[in-house]
Each structure stands twice: as C-alpha cells, then as structure tokens.
Design a protein around this motif. Structure first.
Motif, PDB file in Angstrom:
ATOM      1  N   ARG A 108       0.798  -1.237   0.000  1.00 52.65           N
ATOM      2  CA  ARG A 108       0.000   0.000   0.000  1.00 52.65           C
ATOM      3  C   ARG A 108       0.827   1.281   0.000  1.00 52.65           C
ATOM      4  O   ARG A 108       0.272   2.364   0.214  1.00 52.65           O
ATOM      5  CB  ARG A 108      -0.906   0.026   1.232  1.00 52.65           C
ATOM      6  CG  ARG A 108      -1.991  -1.014   1.188  1.00 52.65           C
ATOM      7  CD  ARG A 108      -2.725  -1.044   2.500  1.00 52.65           C
ATOM      8  NE  ARG A 108      -3.816  -2.014   2.493  1.00 52.65           N
ATOM      9  CZ  ARG A 108      -4.470  -2.417   3.567  1.00 52.65           C
ATOM     10  NH1 ARG A 108      -4.137  -1.922   4.741  1.00 52.65           N
ATOM     11  NH2 ARG A 108      -5.442  -3.295   3.475  1.00 52.65           N
ATOM     12  N   GLY A 109       2.129   1.166  -0.153  1.00 56.84           N
ATOM     13  CA  GLY A 109       2.972   2.369  -0.051  1.00 56.84           C
ATOM     14  C   GLY A 109       2.725   3.102   1.257  1.00 56.84           C
ATOM     15  O   GLY A 109       2.804   4.331   1.324  1.00 56.84           O
TER      16      GLY A 109
ATOM     17  N   GLY B  23      -2.710  18.284 -10.487  1.00 56.63           N
ATOM     18  CA  GLY B  23      -4.126  17.961 -10.297  1.00 56.63           C
ATOM     19  C   GLY B  23      -4.780  18.761  -9.192  1.00 56.63           C
ATOM     20  O   GLY B  23      -5.941  19.135  -9.290  1.00 56.63           O
TER      21      GLY B  23
ATOM     22  N   SER C 160       4.332   6.340  -1.034  1.00 52.67           N
ATOM     23  CA  SER C 160       3.422   6.286  -2.189  1.00 52.67           C
ATOM     24  C   SER C 160       3.894   7.275  -3.254  1.00 52.67           C
ATOM     25  O   SER C 160       3.344   8.359  -3.400  1.00 52.67           O
ATOM     26  CB  SER C 160       1.990   6.587  -1.741  1.00 52.67           C
ATOM     27  OG  SER C 160       1.454   5.476  -1.056  1.00 52.67           O
TER      28      SER C 160
ATOM     29  N   ALA D 138       4.246   6.614  -6.632  1.00 55.12           N
ATOM     30  CA  ALA D 138       3.999   6.175  -8.017  1.00 55.12           C
ATOM     31  C   ALA D 138       3.773   7.374  -8.942  1.00 55.12           C
ATOM     32  O   ALA D 138       4.252   7.382 -10.080  1.00 55.12           O
ATOM     33  CB  ALA D 138       2.807   5.214  -8.063  1.00 55.12           C
ATOM     34  N   VAL D 139       3.057   8.394  -8.460  1.00 57.18           N
ATOM     35  CA  VAL D 139       2.804   9.569  -9.311  1.00 57.18           C
ATOM     36  C   VAL D 139       4.109  10.338  -9.556  1.00 57.18           C
ATOM     37  O   VAL D 139       4.380  10.782 -10.682  1.00 57.18           O
ATOM     38  CB  VAL D 139       1.725  10.475  -8.677  1.00 57.18           C
ATOM     39  CG1 VAL D 139       1.683  11.839  -9.358  1.00 57.18           C
ATOM     40  CG2 VAL D 139       0.354   9.797  -8.764  1.00 57.18           C
TER      41      VAL D 139
ATOM     42  N   ALA E 109       5.940   8.424 -12.109  1.00 63.14           N
ATOM     43  CA  ALA E 109       5.272   8.529 -13.415  1.00 63.14           C
ATOM     44  C   ALA E 109       5.551   9.890 -14.048  1.00 63.14           C
ATOM     45  O   ALA E 109       5.734  10.000 -15.264  1.00 63.14           O
ATOM     46  CB  ALA E 109       3.765   8.306 -13.259  1.00 63.14           C
ATOM     47  N   ALA E 110       5.609  10.935 -13.237  1.00 60.97           N
ATOM     48  CA  ALA E 110       5.901  12.272 -13.766  1.00 60.97           C
ATOM     49  C   ALA E 110       7.319  12.325 -14.329  1.00 60.97           C
ATOM     50  O   ALA E 110       7.552  12.897 -15.398  1.00 60.97           O
ATOM     51  CB  ALA E 110       5.717  13.318 -12.667  1.00 60.97           C
TER      52      ALA E 110
ATOM     53  N   ARG F 202       9.007   9.717 -15.441  1.00 65.67           N
ATOM     54  CA  ARG F 202       9.009   8.915 -16.668  1.00 65.67           C
ATOM     55  C   ARG F 202       8.405   9.709 -17.825  1.00 65.67           C
ATOM     56  O   ARG F 202       8.891   9.663 -18.954  1.00 65.67           O
ATOM     57  CB  ARG F 202       8.210   7.616 -16.472  1.00 65.67           C
ATOM     58  CG  ARG F 202       8.991   6.490 -15.839  1.00 65.67           C
ATOM     59  CD  ARG F 202       8.284   5.147 -16.021  1.00 65.67           C
ATOM     60  NE  ARG F 202       6.933   5.158 -15.501  1.00 65.67           N
ATOM     61  CZ  ARG F 202       6.620   4.981 -14.228  1.00 65.67           C
ATOM     62  NH1 ARG F 202       7.563   4.761 -13.330  1.00 65.67           N
ATOM     63  NH2 ARG F 202       5.368   4.994 -13.835  1.00 65.67           N
TER      64      ARG F 202
ATOM     65  N   ALA G 132      -0.354   1.734 -17.603  1.00 63.56           N
ATOM     66  CA  ALA G 132      -0.323   3.144 -17.194  1.00 63.56           C
ATOM     67  C   ALA G 132       0.991   3.488 -16.499  1.00 63.56           C
ATOM     68  O   ALA G 132       1.460   4.623 -16.555  1.00 63.56           O
ATOM     69  CB  ALA G 132      -1.502   3.451 -16.272  1.00 63.56           C
ATOM     70  N   LEU G 133       1.592   2.502 -15.829  1.00 63.15           N
ATOM     71  CA  LEU G 133       2.858   2.722 -15.123  1.00 63.15           C
ATOM     72  C   LEU G 133       4.078   2.350 -15.969  1.00 63.15           C
ATOM     73  O   LEU G 133       5.201   2.415 -15.478  1.00 63.15           O
ATOM     74  CB  LEU G 133       2.892   1.903 -13.821  1.00 63.15           C
ATOM     75  CG  LEU G 133       2.362   2.597 -12.564  1.00 63.15           C
ATOM     76  CD1 LEU G 133       0.847   2.720 -12.648  1.00 63.15           C
ATOM     77  CD2 LEU G 133       2.761   1.858 -11.314  1.00 63.15           C
ATOM     78  N   GLY G 134       3.855   1.929 -17.208  1.00 60.97           N
ATOM     79  CA  GLY G 134       4.985   1.505 -18.039  1.00 60.97           C
ATOM     80  C   GLY G 134       5.688   0.295 -17.457  1.00 60.97           C
ATOM     81  O   GLY G 134       6.909   0.171 -17.522  1.00 60.97           O
TER      82      GLY G 134
ATOM     83  N   ALA H 105      -8.938  16.728 -14.081  1.00 59.49           N
ATOM     84  CA  ALA H 105      -7.503  16.475 -13.854  1.00 59.49           C
ATOM     85  C   ALA H 105      -7.048  15.161 -14.489  1.00 59.49           C
ATOM     86  O   ALA H 105      -5.990  15.104 -15.125  1.00 59.49           O
ATOM     87  CB  ALA H 105      -7.205  16.475 -12.352  1.00 59.49           C
TER      88      ALA H 105
ATOM     89  N   PRO I 232      -2.141  12.606 -17.470  1.00 59.83           N
ATOM     90  CA  PRO I 232      -2.053  11.141 -17.377  1.00 59.83           C
ATOM     91  C   PRO I 232      -1.035  10.656 -16.345  1.00 59.83           C
ATOM     92  O   PRO I 232      -1.153   9.539 -15.852  1.00 59.83           O
ATOM     93  CB  PRO I 232      -1.655  10.705 -18.797  1.00 59.83           C
ATOM     94  CG  PRO I 232      -1.236  11.941 -19.521  1.00 59.83           C
ATOM     95  CD  PRO I 232      -1.906  13.102 -18.840  1.00 59.83           C
ATOM     96  N   TRP I 233      -0.036  11.514 -16.008  1.00 58.37           N
ATOM     97  CA  TRP I 233       0.960  11.111 -15.010  1.00 58.37           C
ATOM     98  C   TRP I 233       0.366  10.995 -13.611  1.00 58.37           C
ATOM     99  O   TRP I 233       1.027  10.501 -12.710  1.00 58.37           O
ATOM    100  CB  TRP I 233       2.139  12.104 -14.999  1.00 58.37           C
ATOM    101  CG  TRP I 233       1.668  13.526 -14.982  1.00 58.37           C
ATOM    102  CD1 TRP I 233       1.333  14.268 -13.893  1.00 58.37           C
ATOM    103  CD2 TRP I 233       1.426  14.357 -16.122  1.00 58.37           C
ATOM    104  NE1 TRP I 233       0.900  15.508 -14.280  1.00 58.37           N
ATOM    105  CE2 TRP I 233       0.952  15.590 -15.645  1.00 58.37           C
ATOM    106  CE3 TRP I 233       1.576  14.173 -17.507  1.00 58.37           C
ATOM    107  CZ2 TRP I 233       0.612  16.645 -16.497  1.00 58.37           C
ATOM    108  CZ3 TRP I 233       1.238  15.221 -18.347  1.00 58.37           C
ATOM    109  CH2 TRP I 233       0.784  16.430 -17.844  1.00 58.37           C
ATOM    110  N   LEU I 234      -0.878  11.442 -13.428  1.00 63.16           N
ATOM    111  CA  LEU I 234      -1.517  11.258 -12.116  1.00 63.16           C
ATOM    112  C   LEU I 234      -1.982   9.808 -11.931  1.00 63.16           C
ATOM    113  O   LEU I 234      -2.379   9.418 -10.835  1.00 63.16           O
ATOM    114  CB  LEU I 234      -2.698  12.218 -11.951  1.00 63.16           C
ATOM    115  CG  LEU I 234      -2.332  13.712 -11.985  1.00 63.16           C
ATOM    116  CD1 LEU I 234      -3.593  14.568 -11.845  1.00 63.16           C
ATOM    117  CD2 LEU I 234      -1.327  14.057 -10.883  1.00 63.16           C
ATOM    118  N   LEU I 235      -1.939   9.020 -13.010  1.00 63.75           N
ATOM    119  CA  LEU I 235      -2.256   7.589 -12.949  1.00 63.75           C
ATOM    120  C   LEU I 235      -3.677   7.325 -12.464  1.00 63.75           C
ATOM    121  O   LEU I 235      -3.948   6.264 -11.873  1.00 63.75           O
ATOM    122  CB  LEU I 235      -1.253   6.853 -12.048  1.00 63.75           C
ATOM    123  CG  LEU I 235       0.233   7.033 -12.416  1.00 63.75           C
ATOM    124  CD1 LEU I 235       1.114   6.346 -11.373  1.00 63.75           C
ATOM    125  CD2 LEU I 235       0.519   6.481 -13.804  1.00 63.75           C
TER     126      LEU I 235
ATOM    127  N   THR J 137      -2.721   1.401  -8.332  1.00 63.93           N
ATOM    128  CA  THR J 137      -1.301   1.318  -7.966  1.00 63.93           C
ATOM    129  C   THR J 137      -1.133   0.935  -6.502  1.00 63.93           C
ATOM    130  O   THR J 137      -2.082   0.989  -5.716  1.00 63.93           O
ATOM    131  CB  THR J 137      -0.574   2.666  -8.189  1.00 63.93           C
ATOM    132  OG1 THR J 137      -0.860   3.534  -7.089  1.00 63.93           O
ATOM    133  CG2 THR J 137      -1.002   3.319  -9.493  1.00 63.93           C
TER     134      THR J 137
ATOM    135  N   SER K 279       0.500   2.678  -4.517  1.00 66.73           N
ATOM    136  CA  SER K 279       0.625   3.937  -3.770  1.00 66.73           C
ATOM    137  C   SER K 279      -0.725   4.318  -3.171  1.00 66.73           C
ATOM    138  O   SER K 279      -1.439   5.182  -3.691  1.00 66.73           O
ATOM    139  CB  SER K 279       1.155   5.037  -4.697  1.00 66.73           C
ATOM    140  OG  SER K 279       2.529   4.844  -4.936  1.00 66.73           O
TER     141      SER K 279
END
Lengths: 295, 295
Positions: A34-35, A143, A163, A165-166, A169-170, A172, B65-67, B148, B153-156, B161, B163
């Motif tokens: 769950r991060g 967001g 947590s 992941a965002v 992802a940013a 990446r 979505a997370l690659g 948002a 899209p980087w907000l996943l 996830t 997270s």
C-alpha cells in the motif's frame, strides 16, 4: 562498496545489520502492498551526514501525518551510525554515500518495519548539472489546486510517503518527452516542487541585489531540507530571501532556476517546456560551492 | 487456514510456492520504497474466482499506465491455480479466500517482483453491511477537479497502484471522525469513489422503474469490477442503468446508496456526513443476492 542495511526490530531496537542481497520484507508488509510508510534520503559527504537533524525531524512529521509510530530519533541515529560505519569500513571516511531511512506500517497486525540503507551515490544524468549542462524540465499539472492541501489533510501533502507512483510517473513522462525532470504546478497555476526536489529561483535587482525565492509551503509541498540549506548559503552571500506564491511566469523571467535535493544538491534548470530559461554561472557557483562547503 | 504465497520469478515464471511467514522481498524493492507497482484483489467464493477476467484485464491496464511489463495473464492464472489449490487443500473447496495479485517494478536494475497471495477472508466491521447495519460515510475532497485525470495522465488516475497511502489516510480519517468509510469527491463537487470501493446509487421512479447509477469513469476513477457485476445484476432485474456525473445531492436524494468492492461486495450506506440517507431493503436484497448468485 556493497550497500549496507540495518533494520530496527523489536529484538534489536538500536539496529542490526542484515544482508541487503537477501529478502528482508514479508509480502504482506504494507510498505509493499500500500505504499503505507514514510522515508528520507540523506547524503553523507566530506565526512559528515548532511542536514541529519532536519531529515529526522521531517521523518517524524511525515510519520505523524500518517498516524505511524516510529522509533525515536536517537534510535535512528544509532542505526545510521552502525550502517555508515560498516559502509565506510569498506571505503574510507572520505567516500560519499546515500543514506535512506524507511519506516513502514509493517505487516497487518504486526509491528512496523524500519530500516536504514546505505549505498554508493549514483551520479545519474540528472546529478550535479551546472548551467553548461542543465536540466530540461516540463511543467506538469499535479491535479490539486493551491488550497487542497490546507482543506484536505488526508491528502498527506507535505508528508514524504512511500506512495511515490505519481512522482515516478511524472519523471518517466518527462524522460519520454525530451526532458530530464518535471516541476509540478497546481491546477490554478502555482509552482509546487519537483517529483524528488524543491524549486528555487534567483532574481537580480537593478541595484545589484540578488533575491532567492522558493514556493510557499502552504500549497502542500515538502519542506525541503536542501532548500533550507540553500537559503543558509544565500543568507551568507547577502542575498534576499523570499517565499512564493510563484507562477510559471516567475520561472521563465528568473535569472536562474534550480532543482535542489539531498543527493543531487543544486541542479540548474536551463529549459522549461522547451523554452530556454536564463542561467547565471556566478550565482550557480556561489550556490553550489556554498552547499558543498556547509558543515 | 494459513495464507499461501506464490511468486512468479524468472526461474519459475509459472509460479512457485514460497513461505509467506518468511521475508521474500528485498529492502530495495520499489513496491516497498516507492509504492511503484499495481495490484488486484479477488474473491474466491462458492467454488469460483469472481470476475477473474475483469481483474486480470484491469491489472494489465494499470501496469500499462505505469509503463510496467508484467507476466501475461496465462501465467497469472497458473500461479493463482497453484496458490488456490494449496489454500483449498487445507480448507475444502467451499471455503472463501481473498486472492491478491501484486506486480512491483522490483529492485532497481532487477526484474519485477510478482506474486499471488491467498488468505482467509477477513470479515471486518465494514464487510457485508445491510441497511439494518449500514456504513456511516464521510465525503472527502480528493483534491483533484473533475478534469484532472483527463489532462494529466501522469496522475495515474484509473490505475490501481500500490501507492495507497492517501486511500488509507482517508479511511483512517473517517474512522477517527465517527464514520466507517469515505467517499471521495472532486474539488468541483463530483462524486468519485471510495478509497477501496466504487459508489452506486439507486432511484425509484414514479412508474415503478428502478435506476442504478455510478459515477462516470472520465473523472479518473477505477473501473470497478464489482460495479460492473452489480450492473449485470441490475440488468437482469430489469433496472435502468446510468453513469454520472453525480453530486453529493444525488447521494442524499437517492433511495439507496452502496459501496461495492471485490471482497465486501455490496455494503449499504446509511449515513453521509452525519445525515441519514435512505435505505431500501428490497433493492438491497436483490443486489446482494444477485451478486452472491453470480457464476
């Protein structure tokens, strides 16, 4: 230079060295499922651990935001000494090291998991860039509007949680879109922070003054330990200091922009959303050498 | 009924049973250090795994979505069969089980970590509540506006996830504020989802029609597998179906509101922000028994 891991367990509350090449976490650890935990990353350099007190204080603050009970600072300090000692025994005291502290809620119905991880500093493409070789950055919408952190404490804004992941992802997204890193902005156009860094900008005044600015904490960004260290350098240098609100226009019109973080320290930003931003080699030199010289 | 763990490794791509009481993850696994991975939770009940195909499809979508490159569905299916087989060997086929699938980016420079965890169903206070004993829910601002997810899209958004620190913090907030669970709303007042559930509401029309509604996916909520299953039940029962936008007023004026999720299935909501919401025992019965009977 093998990494060193120290875990703080109920049996060994002051830390015990464990083998980092062997599994140490249960599959049910809530860090992994769950991060659900917090962390800090510190830099050991020139024979000292940078900003240790500020990092440990922020770890406590993050844990409190998550309602997570973690070992007291003295225990972390003991575990860090154990881990750093073992690491430096391989390298000599003048080595550099990354020291990561992690506090997880642990398995359900179990105690938390707490560890210190000491590893060699990775000099990635994004580490220690000067203006001659700076970072290309994208502005990415986080967001949230600038009031969200204040009205919604469950968003954990300002806590350094696992947590991420965002944040990942940013970064990446930036790397697949001709950039090196990102700066988050609010949905209403305020500059926040990088996914793993704080944002600084400098302005030169007509009278020779220099002002160093960073976004205000009220938008829910992390209180940057390296940002605070940079402010100390700037104060020493006679610069003025200030806090946002900052907008993308402030970045574009600045005389210099940096991303600062514990391991990378100050990296100059030279391009934002494909547009060049000003660089100032003199200010960069003052900032970088000042951070480097801090004891 | 001990939990069973199966890991999908490079050496055992179809899964190998491992001891869940022993550590299996490195301290550097990015599931644990960054919440960088995806998961699904499935319910095994009445001799079958509910909505397996939908869960595996969503796992693939979240990973994309997370690659994140994860094993193909057939490998997960083999690993699930292995894990469930070992679990049911202890209990008999009519037992219930929670089957969790986790895909992590793994340690840096290493392969991903992938596992299946089969464990007894925990009937918490929040499980299988009917209208006679329903959930007290708080509406909590998710910080995002309703656009948002679409523009960032980087907000996943829509990816499940690891997270989940904010989701957990929202549930903790509810529990420390006289409630059982939460429903997230956007900063511009749209109903989203629960931290671990989808939101459904039913309206009775003057002509005897029943309409079942859930928020639109475009706001970035998770495509609920149990929401889809509930829509199947509703279609069978001759109800109308619809998708948001929904506001808190729609919830307060509904004839019934539920939080639905894979393990809890449908739990009736009886109180929102301290105000009673309508309950409809007849509709609840149709929904719960329909979900229970699905094969």
């Amino acid at each position: 230079m093998s990494p060193i891991a120290v875990m703080l367990t109920p049996e060994h509350p002051e830390g015990i060295e464990v083998d980092p090449t062997q599994p140490q976490l249960l599959l049910t650890d809530q860090a992994a499922t769950r991060g659900d935990g917090v962390f800090e990353t510190l830099l050991y350099r020139h024979g000292r651990l940078r900003e240790a007190e500020a990092h440990l204080r922020r770890l406590d603050g993050s844990a409190e935001a998550l309602g997570l009970v973690i070992p007291p600072q003295t225990r972390w300090e003991t575990a860090i000494r154990l881990g750093l000692g073992a690491f430096l025994a391989q390298t000599g005291d003048d080595a550099e090291a990354t020291v990561k502290l992690v506090a997880s809620r642990g398995p359900e119905d179990g105690p938390g998991s707490f560890w210190v991880f000491v590893s060699p500093v990775k000099r990635t493409a994004a580490t220690a860039h000067g203006p001659e070789n700076g970072l290309r950055v994208l502005l990415l919408d986080r967001g949230y509007d600038s009031g969200a952190a204040d009205r919604a404490p469950w968003l954990l804004a300002g806590a350094k949680t696992l947590s991420y992941a965002v944040n990942m992802a940013a970064q990446r997204w930036a790397k697949t879109h001709d950039a090196d890193d990102a700066i988050f902005i609010t949905s209403d156009g305020r500059v926040l922070e990088g996914p793993t860094s704080s944002v600084l900008l400098a302005r030169r005044g007509p009278d020779g003054t220099v002002t160093l600015l960073t976004p205000e904490l009220e938008t829910g960004i992390l209180a940057g330990t390296t940002q605070a260290a940079a402010f100390d350098v700037a104060r020493e240098a006679g610069w003025e200091l200030g806090y946002g609100p900052l907008t993308p226009a402030h970045l574009m019109e600045a005389d210099a922009v940096w991303l600062v973080s514990s391991v990378r320290l100050a990296a100059a930003v030279t391009m934002i959303d494909g547009q060049p931003v000003a660089a100032d080699p003199e200010l960069h030199q003052i900032l970088v050498s000042g951070l480097d010289a801090q004891l």
